[in-house]
Scaffold this active site. Structure first.
Site, PDB file in Angstrom:
ATOM      1  N   LYS A 178       0.795  -1.235   0.000  1.00 42.38           N
ATOM      2  CA  LYS A 178       0.000   0.000   0.000  1.00 42.38           C
ATOM      3  C   LYS A 178       0.826   1.284   0.000  1.00 42.38           C
ATOM      4  O   LYS A 178       0.494   2.255   0.680  1.00 42.38           O
ATOM      5  CB  LYS A 178      -0.944  -0.005   1.214  1.00 42.38           C
ATOM      6  CG  LYS A 178      -1.972  -1.106   1.161  1.00 42.38           C
ATOM      7  CD  LYS A 178      -2.994  -1.021   2.258  1.00 42.38           C
ATOM      8  CE  LYS A 178      -2.557  -1.698   3.507  1.00 42.38           C
ATOM      9  NZ  LYS A 178      -3.651  -2.239   4.308  1.00 42.38           N
ATOM     10  N   ASP A 214      -6.205  -6.343   9.709  1.00 40.66           N
ATOM     11  CA  ASP A 214      -7.544  -5.740   9.623  1.00 40.66           C
ATOM     12  C   ASP A 214      -8.623  -6.751   9.223  1.00 40.66           C
ATOM     13  O   ASP A 214      -9.784  -6.632   9.627  1.00 40.66           O
ATOM     14  CB  ASP A 214      -7.561  -4.521   8.676  1.00 40.66           C
ATOM     15  CG  ASP A 214      -6.947  -4.788   7.314  1.00 40.66           C
ATOM     16  OD1 ASP A 214      -6.433  -5.898   7.082  1.00 40.66           O
ATOM     17  OD2 ASP A 214      -6.972  -3.876   6.462  1.00 40.66           O
TER      18      ASP A 214
END
Ligand code: BGC
Length: 483
Positions: A178, A214
């Site tokens: 990311k 997550d």
């Protein structure tokens, strides 16, 4: 022969009424080429899914493979009896959040939180800068909400990057994803890095008791509010999933004396699916993104489907069209040359432009990039966005379908989160259509994604609560059951 040569030009229905386009021959030829490269027909979706299933299985063994299938050591979802107040820290791709969650049992909770945007410079700065920033945010939150100062507090850390976990209270970063690229963290446990930073900034009453992904938080939080949820998926800046697996289906964990019917949440870390380049239909734009990436060769699947990359795919296509003399002739495309110039929200805005002449798209391209377009060109651009967004959704569906097939389920409830799922137009519909194509109407229609409860905040708090009940295994607990 390229993968695509094996397929006929697919006949596709437009994704919205009104996207039928009349284009001049040059634009039409380029559009046809893009359609050809970005369309994933049903039989290819099925082949990708088949390969995915075998890679999921391989990841549970000790054989090397692309998908690491990481044991999270969370051995149970909440049963509704969990209560108490827990701190949670969430470091996603874009924001940092510090929360305190009051878990009240039976699916109920209250949450207070502070949210900070992660400064872009931190993503490529030093590891001390990163962890000091995080620790300072925690300190501010604790000072505001626990002014008494001496209360010992434990914090669960949702760290949404691929980590090897030897226990719930340890996590070694495998590789940044990311857009992060910080030296000295890959291959290191983030636990001492964060704990040392807490000391450096003078936050002495907080200790880290759990690290989770997550997706794990999403699954646990969704299961808490919607019992029966078995999978947690994020379709956002990054993309990944976790699911519940029986211990006896995880051959690589046979060095532990744990009951065969015990279950464990497995963090697939599927962004690396097909790093061997066996099945995914990569275009020249995907190859270019990979080549320019700080981790070339890794995260092949994610680079084709995640929010972090969809904008860049469009940017590269537009530049290519310009360089082929198709668009923006004699215009200054400098702004478009910036690798960070376009994020996925641009595609979203273009896809939902309500005007037949794509007036909002015209304004957007002019105001943001200084580019003027004809109506025809804008229709080509919109169709390109649809192609990128549709490919992302359809390939995303393959991972989910692979989990359904791997676990031999006839239906599945999936707690789902992430900006692409929540905000990208038509993503959910395109995803669900692909479930049915791959799994058939019957089963595909019973694979249900529902917007997740705040996984990274509430989920982290619940994992701390599970840890307190001995249902998320610490290093100390695991030392006792290692053969
Ligand atoms: C990370 C995963 C994470 C996913 C969604 C990926 O880039 O590797 O750990 O779960 O993004 O945030």
């Amino acid at each position: 022969m390229s993968l695509h040569d094996a397929y006929h030009w697919p006949s596709r229905t437009p994704s919205r009424k009104g996207s039928a386009i009349k284009l001049n021959k040059t634009l039409l030829d380029h559009l046809k080429e893009l359609e050809f490269q970005f369309t994933v027909p049903t039989d290819l979706l099925k082949r990708v899914t088949e390969r995915f299933v075998s890679e999921l299985k391989r990841g549970l063994t000790t054989q090397p493979g692309d998908i690491p299938m990481i044991p999270t050591w969370v051995t149970s979802c909440p049963d509704g009896s969990e209560t108490g107040s827990y701190l949670a820290l969430d470091m996603g791709g874009t924001n940092l959040r510090v929360c305190e969650v009051d878990v009240q049992g039976n699916g109920k909770f209250d949450i207070i939180q502070n949210k900070y945007r992660m400064p872009q410079a931190l993503k490529t700065g030093t590891r001390e800068e990163l962890f000091d920033y995080i620790a300072t945010c925690v300190k501010k939150f604790v000072e505001e909400n626990h002014p008494e100062g001496d209360k010992k507090l434990e914090i669960g850390f949702t760290f949404s990057y691929p980590c090897k976990q030897a226990s719930i209270d340890d996590a070694v970063l495998i590789a940044w994803t990311k857009g992060f690229d910080i030296d000295g963290v890959e291959g290191e446990s983030i636990v001492p890095l964060f704990s040392d930073a807490l000391k450096r900034v003078g936050c002495n009453n907080v200790t880290l008791n759990a690290v989770l992904n997550d997706t794990t938080g999403t699954l646990v939080a969704s299961n808490y509010t919607k019992p029966g949820t078995e999978v947690g998926v994020i379709f956002g800046t990054g993309c990944n999933a976790c699911y519940i697996e029986r211990f006896d289906e995880i051959p690589k964990l046979h060095g532990y004396r744990l009951p065969a019917d015990m279950s464990m949440i497995i963090n697939c870390e599927w962004c690396d699916f097909d790093n061997q380049h066996v099945v995914l239909p990569r275009t020249k734009y995907d190859l270019a993104i990979d080549a320019d990436h700080p981790r070339p060769g890794l995260q092949t699947y994610e680079k084709m489907i995640a929010g972090c990359y969809m904008g860049d795919i469009l940017r590269r296509i537009l530049l290519d069209l310009h360089e082929n003399g198709v668009m923006f002739a004699n215009q200054d495309v400098t702004k478009l040359r910036d690798p960070l110039a376009m994020d996925t929200s641009v595609l979203s805005m273009i896809e939902v432009d309500p005007f037949e002449n794509l007036d909002e798209t015209e304004q957007l391209l002019e105001n943001t990039y200084g580019l003027t377009t004809t109506e025809e060109e804008r229709h080509l651009i919109r169709r390109t966005c649809e192609l990128i967004g549709t490919r992302a959704a359809r390939l995303s569906a393959c991972g989910v379908c692979a989990l359904v097939l791997k676990t031999k389920k006839q239906s599945m409830m999936i707690g789902t989160d992430g900006s692409v799922y929540n905000k990208y137009p038509h993503f959910k519909e395109r995803l669900e259509a692909a479930f049915k194509e791959v799994l058939g109407e019957e089963v595909g229609g019973k694979v249900i994604t529902t917007p997740a409860e705040d996984g990274s905040g509430v989920g982290a708090a619940l994992v701390s609560a599970l840890q307190a009940k001995g249902k998320a295994l610490t290093k100390e607990a695991l030392d006792k059951v290692r053969k």
